[in-house]
Design a protein around this motif. Structure first.
Motif, PDB file in Angstrom:
ATOM      1  N   ASP A 265      53.627  40.951  33.799  1.00 26.69           N
ATOM      2  CA  ASP A 265      53.481  41.231  35.230  1.00 26.69           C
ATOM      3  C   ASP A 265      52.388  42.260  35.512  1.00 26.69           C
ATOM      4  O   ASP A 265      51.712  42.181  36.540  1.00 26.69           O
ATOM      5  N   TRP A 266      52.183  43.219  34.601  1.00 24.90           N
ATOM      6  CA  TRP A 266      51.197  44.270  34.856  1.00 24.90           C
ATOM      7  C   TRP A 266      49.773  43.725  34.960  1.00 24.90           C
ATOM      8  O   TRP A 266      48.904  44.367  35.548  1.00 24.90           O
ATOM      9  N   VAL A 267      49.527  42.537  34.413  1.00 25.18           N
ATOM     10  CA  VAL A 267      48.192  41.946  34.489  1.00 25.18           C
ATOM     11  C   VAL A 267      47.802  41.683  35.946  1.00 25.18           C
ATOM     12  O   VAL A 267      46.633  41.752  36.319  1.00 25.18           O
ATOM     13  N   ALA A 268      48.802  41.403  36.786  1.00 27.44           N
ATOM     14  CA  ALA A 268      48.528  41.144  38.207  1.00 27.44           C
ATOM     15  C   ALA A 268      48.049  42.398  38.928  1.00 27.44           C
ATOM     16  O   ALA A 268      47.566  42.304  40.067  1.00 27.44           O
ATOM     17  N   ASN A 269      48.166  43.562  38.298  1.00 27.38           N
ATOM     18  CA  ASN A 269      47.654  44.796  38.912  1.00 27.38           C
ATOM     19  C   ASN A 269      46.147  44.946  38.721  1.00 27.38           C
ATOM     20  O   ASN A 269      45.539  45.828  39.348  1.00 27.38           O
ATOM     21  N   TRP A 270      45.567  44.121  37.874  1.00 25.74           N
ATOM     22  CA  TRP A 270      44.123  44.216  37.656  1.00 25.74           C
ATOM     23  C   TRP A 270      43.378  43.909  38.951  1.00 25.74           C
ATOM     24  O   TRP A 270      43.891  43.244  39.854  1.00 25.74           O
ATOM     25  N   THR A 271      42.149  44.372  39.035  1.00 22.79           N
ATOM     26  CA  THR A 271      41.389  44.326  40.280  1.00 22.79           C
ATOM     27  C   THR A 271      40.946  42.930  40.665  1.00 22.79           C
ATOM     28  O   THR A 271      40.785  42.631  41.852  1.00 22.79           O
ATOM     29  N   GLY A 272      40.738  42.054  39.677  1.00 22.68           N
ATOM     30  CA  GLY A 272      40.262  40.725  40.033  1.00 22.68           C
ATOM     31  C   GLY A 272      40.030  39.846  38.831  1.00 22.68           C
ATOM     32  O   GLY A 272      40.432  40.165  37.707  1.00 22.68           O
ATOM     33  N   GLN A 273      39.361  38.733  39.096  1.00 26.20           N
ATOM     34  CA  GLN A 273      39.139  37.718  38.069  1.00 26.20           C
ATOM     35  C   GLN A 273      37.733  37.138  38.204  1.00 26.20           C
ATOM     36  O   GLN A 273      37.241  36.922  39.312  1.00 26.20           O
ATOM     37  N   ARG A 274      37.099  36.895  37.049  1.00 28.86           N
ATOM     38  CA  ARG A 274      35.839  36.153  37.034  1.00 28.86           C
ATOM     39  C   ARG A 274      36.112  34.734  36.562  1.00 28.86           C
ATOM     40  O   ARG A 274      36.838  34.527  35.587  1.00 28.86           O
ATOM     41  N   ILE A 275      35.519  33.776  37.265  1.00 32.76           N
ATOM     42  CA  ILE A 275      35.669  32.361  36.909  1.00 32.76           C
ATOM     43  C   ILE A 275      34.432  31.937  36.136  1.00 32.76           C
ATOM     44  O   ILE A 275      33.307  32.192  36.552  1.00 32.76           O
ATOM     45  N   ASP A 276      34.656  31.258  35.006  1.00 29.68           N
ATOM     46  CA  ASP A 276      33.498  30.791  34.245  1.00 29.68           C
ATOM     47  C   ASP A 276      33.496  29.277  34.087  1.00 29.68           C
ATOM     48  O   ASP A 276      32.688  28.596  34.691  1.00 29.68           O
ATOM     49  N   SER A 277      34.425  28.727  33.299  1.00 28.50           N
ATOM     50  CA  SER A 277      34.294  27.324  32.891  1.00 28.50           C
ATOM     51  C   SER A 277      35.140  26.345  33.697  1.00 28.50           C
ATOM     52  O   SER A 277      35.156  25.158  33.398  1.00 28.50           O
ATOM     53  N   LYS A 278      35.826  26.800  34.716  1.00 32.22           N
ATOM     54  CA  LYS A 278      36.691  25.925  35.511  1.00 32.22           C
ATOM     55  C   LYS A 278      36.063  25.693  36.879  1.00 32.22           C
ATOM     56  O   LYS A 278      35.280  26.520  37.368  1.00 32.22           O
ATOM     57  N   ASP A 279      36.379  24.565  37.493  1.00 29.09           N
ATOM     58  CA  ASP A 279      35.962  24.331  38.870  1.00 29.09           C
ATOM     59  C   ASP A 279      36.353  25.559  39.688  1.00 29.09           C
ATOM     60  O   ASP A 279      37.536  25.895  39.791  1.00 29.09           O
ATOM     61  N   PRO A 280      35.381  26.261  40.274  1.00 35.04           N
ATOM     62  CA  PRO A 280      35.706  27.537  40.929  1.00 35.04           C
ATOM     63  C   PRO A 280      36.640  27.409  42.121  1.00 35.04           C
ATOM     64  O   PRO A 280      37.382  28.352  42.425  1.00 35.04           O
TER      65      PRO A 280
ATOM     66  N   GLN B  74      52.631  34.631  43.966  1.00 34.61           N
ATOM     67  CA  GLN B  74      53.874  34.452  43.213  1.00 34.61           C
ATOM     68  C   GLN B  74      54.315  35.760  42.577  1.00 34.61           C
ATOM     69  O   GLN B  74      55.515  36.039  42.460  1.00 34.61           O
ATOM     70  N   ARG B  75      53.336  36.578  42.177  1.00 33.27           N
ATOM     71  CA  ARG B  75      53.643  37.865  41.552  1.00 33.27           C
ATOM     72  C   ARG B  75      53.816  38.986  42.572  1.00 33.27           C
ATOM     73  O   ARG B  75      53.932  40.153  42.211  1.00 33.27           O
ATOM     74  N   GLY B  76      53.770  38.653  43.853  1.00 32.25           N
ATOM     75  CA  GLY B  76      53.992  39.646  44.897  1.00 32.25           C
ATOM     76  C   GLY B  76      52.811  40.554  45.165  1.00 32.25           C
ATOM     77  O   GLY B  76      52.972  41.659  45.697  1.00 32.25           O
ATOM     78  N   ARG B  77      51.591  40.089  44.834  1.00 33.69           N
ATOM     79  CA  ARG B  77      50.387  40.873  45.083  1.00 33.69           C
ATOM     80  C   ARG B  77      49.598  40.264  46.238  1.00 33.69           C
ATOM     81  O   ARG B  77      49.658  39.058  46.475  1.00 33.69           O
ATOM     82  N   ASP B  78      48.874  41.109  46.938  1.00 30.20           N
ATOM     83  CA  ASP B  78      48.089  40.657  48.092  1.00 30.20           C
ATOM     84  C   ASP B  78      46.710  40.197  47.619  1.00 30.20           C
ATOM     85  O   ASP B  78      45.895  41.015  47.169  1.00 30.20           O
ATOM     86  N   PRO B  79      46.382  38.904  47.707  1.00 26.21           N
ATOM     87  CA  PRO B  79      45.070  38.423  47.265  1.00 26.21           C
ATOM     88  C   PRO B  79      43.906  39.072  48.000  1.00 26.21           C
ATOM     89  O   PRO B  79      42.813  39.197  47.440  1.00 26.21           O
ATOM     90  N   GLN B  80      44.130  39.494  49.239  1.00 27.21           N
ATOM     91  CA  GLN B  80      43.030  40.085  50.009  1.00 27.21           C
ATOM     92  C   GLN B  80      42.560  41.415  49.420  1.00 27.21           C
ATOM     93  O   GLN B  80      41.454  41.871  49.731  1.00 27.21           O
ATOM     94  N   SER B  81      43.382  42.016  48.592  1.00 29.41           N
ATOM     95  CA  SER B  81      42.998  43.278  47.953  1.00 29.41           C
ATOM     96  C   SER B  81      42.303  43.056  46.614  1.00 29.41           C
ATOM     97  O   SER B  81      41.857  44.017  45.979  1.00 29.41           O
ATOM     98  N   LYS B  82      42.211  41.797  46.180  1.00 27.89           N
ATOM     99  CA  LYS B  82      41.649  41.479  44.873  1.00 27.89           C
ATOM    100  C   LYS B  82      40.237  40.911  45.009  1.00 27.89           C
ATOM    101  O   LYS B  82      39.815  40.501  46.093  1.00 27.89           O
ATOM    102  N   ARG B  83      39.519  40.869  43.869  1.00 28.67           N
ATOM    103  CA  ARG B  83      38.161  40.332  43.840  1.00 28.67           C
ATOM    104  C   ARG B  83      38.111  39.072  42.995  1.00 28.67           C
ATOM    105  O   ARG B  83      38.737  38.998  41.932  1.00 28.67           O
ATOM    106  N   LEU B  84      37.344  38.098  43.479  1.00 20.98           N
ATOM    107  CA  LEU B  84      37.123  36.850  42.757  1.00 20.98           C
ATOM    108  C   LEU B  84      35.618  36.672  42.590  1.00 20.98           C
ATOM    109  O   LEU B  84      34.864  36.732  43.571  1.00 20.98           O
ATOM    110  N   ILE B  85      35.174  36.464  41.343  1.00 22.04           N
ATOM    111  CA  ILE B  85      33.751  36.323  41.048  1.00 22.04           C
ATOM    112  C   ILE B  85      33.516  34.974  40.388  1.00 22.04           C
ATOM    113  O   ILE B  85      34.128  34.664  39.369  1.00 22.04           O
TER     114      ILE B  85
END
Length: 461
Positions: free
Chosen positions: A296-311, A324-335
């Motif tokens: 569960d603590w992994v969901a506390n990370w700031t964001g995720q980078r997408i590489d080899s999957k359809d973004p 699902q993990r109860g975190r707000d996506p708007q506070s996270k970063r997607l690259i």
């Protein structure tokens, strides 16, 4: 200063224009990972091997192996300058000062060395291998890729007259301008240069970076190239790469340890870095299994980078997982960072920035002229999205050659970790075509990690 690229190309002399001018001429994440390796794995040995995924291009017949050897030897003699180390020590990266420890910077100044290399030509392809301490081999990845890519470019440049060189660069500049014009002024868009490893040349990347900064303004948030950031007062962009979980998996003694290695790497990383540097890259052994089995603590990370999957799929998967993990996506970063070009950058920004009307599909915005009409935008973003623009920013010379051959087309060239302390390293990715490692080990890893969410998609860059 405006560089006459055609004249400079016509008069190329490698002593005047060495490909690697500074050890900072690398992706920023390599320096962050080097400190991580220096801190946690100082005695581990690692081997890196060059792989040309564009096998139809005989790089060994195009690139002069003697020139490549000279360039690599010149790079090997480089040392960090005092002014560069002062910049690393005193600059603010991702809002934090002191990311690089004084002891690490002292080691960079006095003890850092690049390993030797083994270079030859085999069946028309370049065979290149780096073996030594992990701290001595990891930095070769970007230096070797940029050297080979630029020598390929120089080989094609030599075939052209000065007039043809003028036409080549005029067309490439026009294409760059047209791309920037489509991105300029797009509300909320953020894009950075990720193009070092497959650039046309050092001078062209520098030209592109300066143009992006001048034209896009605050929409251009920086460069992954540390030297460009250093010399042009830009943000250095980057976090970590597949190399780290690959190494930790290779060092695992049991299947259970192997499966946990991808999370053990995150545990060590967050002991070293915080904040915006906590961006995970979950596709080393498959994104779907990574998210399903993550603590569960992994969901506390700031964001995720997408590489080899359809973004689009990967981003939606990450957002659903956060909720699902109860975190707000708007506070996270997607690259997103794999094979992007202007159409996909605009579409992804619209899709994840919450800027399209309900019911619109992301493909509705590919090439749509009315995208810049802000009246069609909704105000709420789904997640903080940004694009890392690589090959098609710094090496898009497709159809620019007046002789109409494809010598300037980019190739899919990588230099990847292949062994750790004598054990084979494996990367599965979210694309079957990008799997790397001995076939028996790839099959073993797939039995352990599964293949959920993995697709079979052609590799272009």
């Amino acid at each position: 200063m405006i560089v006459n690229l055609a004249r400079r190309a016509h008069d190329h002399n490698w002593e005047l224009d060495p490909i690697t001018r500074s050890l900072l001429d690398t992706d920023f994440y390599k320096l962050l990972m080097l400190q991580f390796i220096w801190k946690h794995f100082p005695d581990t040995r690692a081997t890196f091997t060059l792989i040309n995924r564009s096998q139809e291009v005989p790089l060994g017949d195009i690139v002069d192996v003697r020139e490549l050897r000279e360039q690599l030897e010149a790079t090997r003699k480089l040392r960090f300058h005092k002014s560069e180390l002062i910049w690393l020590a005193g600059n603010t990266f991702y809002g934090r000062r002191g990311i690089f420890e004084p002891a690490f910077l002292h080691w960079l100044e006095h003890d850092f060395r690049l390993s030797d290399f083994d270079l030859s030509i085999h069946e028309g392809q370049i065979s290149l291998r780096f073996d030594g301490l992990w701290t001595e081999t990891t930095m070769w990845e970007i230096y070797s890729l940029s050297a080979i890519d630029e020598l390929k470019t120089r080989a094609s440049l030599k075939k052209l007259t000065e007039l043809e060189l003028d036409i080549l660069y005029a067309r490439a500049k026009t294409r760059l301008w047209e791309k920037m014009a489509r991105l300029r002024g797009v509300p909320g868009l953020t894009v950075s240069d990720f193009g070092t490893r497959r650039r046309h040349s050092f001078l062209w990347q520098e030209y592109v970076v300066k143009a992006m900064s001048d034209v896009l303004g605050e929409n251009f948030v920086g460069s992954s190239n540390t030297f460009m950031a250093y010399t042009h007062d830009l943000e250095a962009i980057g976090t970590n790469a597949h190399e780290l979980p690959m190494a930790m998996a290779a060092l695992a003694d049991t299947d259970e340890d192997l499966q946990h290695a991808q999370y053990r790497m995150l545990e060590l990383w967050q002991q070293t870095y915080q904040g915006e540097l906590l961006i995970m890259l979950p596709d080393t052994f498959g994104t779907t299994q990574f998210l399903e089995n993550a603590p569960d603590w992994v969901a506390n990370w700031t964001g995720q980078r997408i590489d080899s999957k359809d973004p689009f799929l990967a981003g939606d998967e990450y957002i659903a997982w956060l909720r699902q993990r109860g975190r707000d996506p708007q506070s996270k970063r997607l690259i997103a960072s794999d094979g992007l070009d202007v159409d996909s950058i605009i579409a992804l920004h619209a899709y994840f920035g919450g800027t399209i009307l309900d019911g619109a599909a992301p493909t509705d915005f590919y090439g749509a002229e009315d995208f810049l009409d802000s009246s069609r935008w909704t105000p709420e973003h789904r997640i903080r999205f940004s694009s890392g623009w690589g090959t098609y920013l710094t090496n898009d010379f497709r159809n620019c050659n007046p002789r109409r051959d494809d010598g300037f087309n980019p190739v899919s060239l990588v230099c990847k970790l292949s062994e750790v302390d004598g054990r084979p390293a494996v990367k599965l990715s979210d694309n079957y075509q990008k799997a790397m490692g001995p076939p028996a080990e790839i099959e073993r890893y797939r039995r352990i990690f599964g293949t959920a969410g993995v697709a079979n998609v052609p590799v272009t860059v």
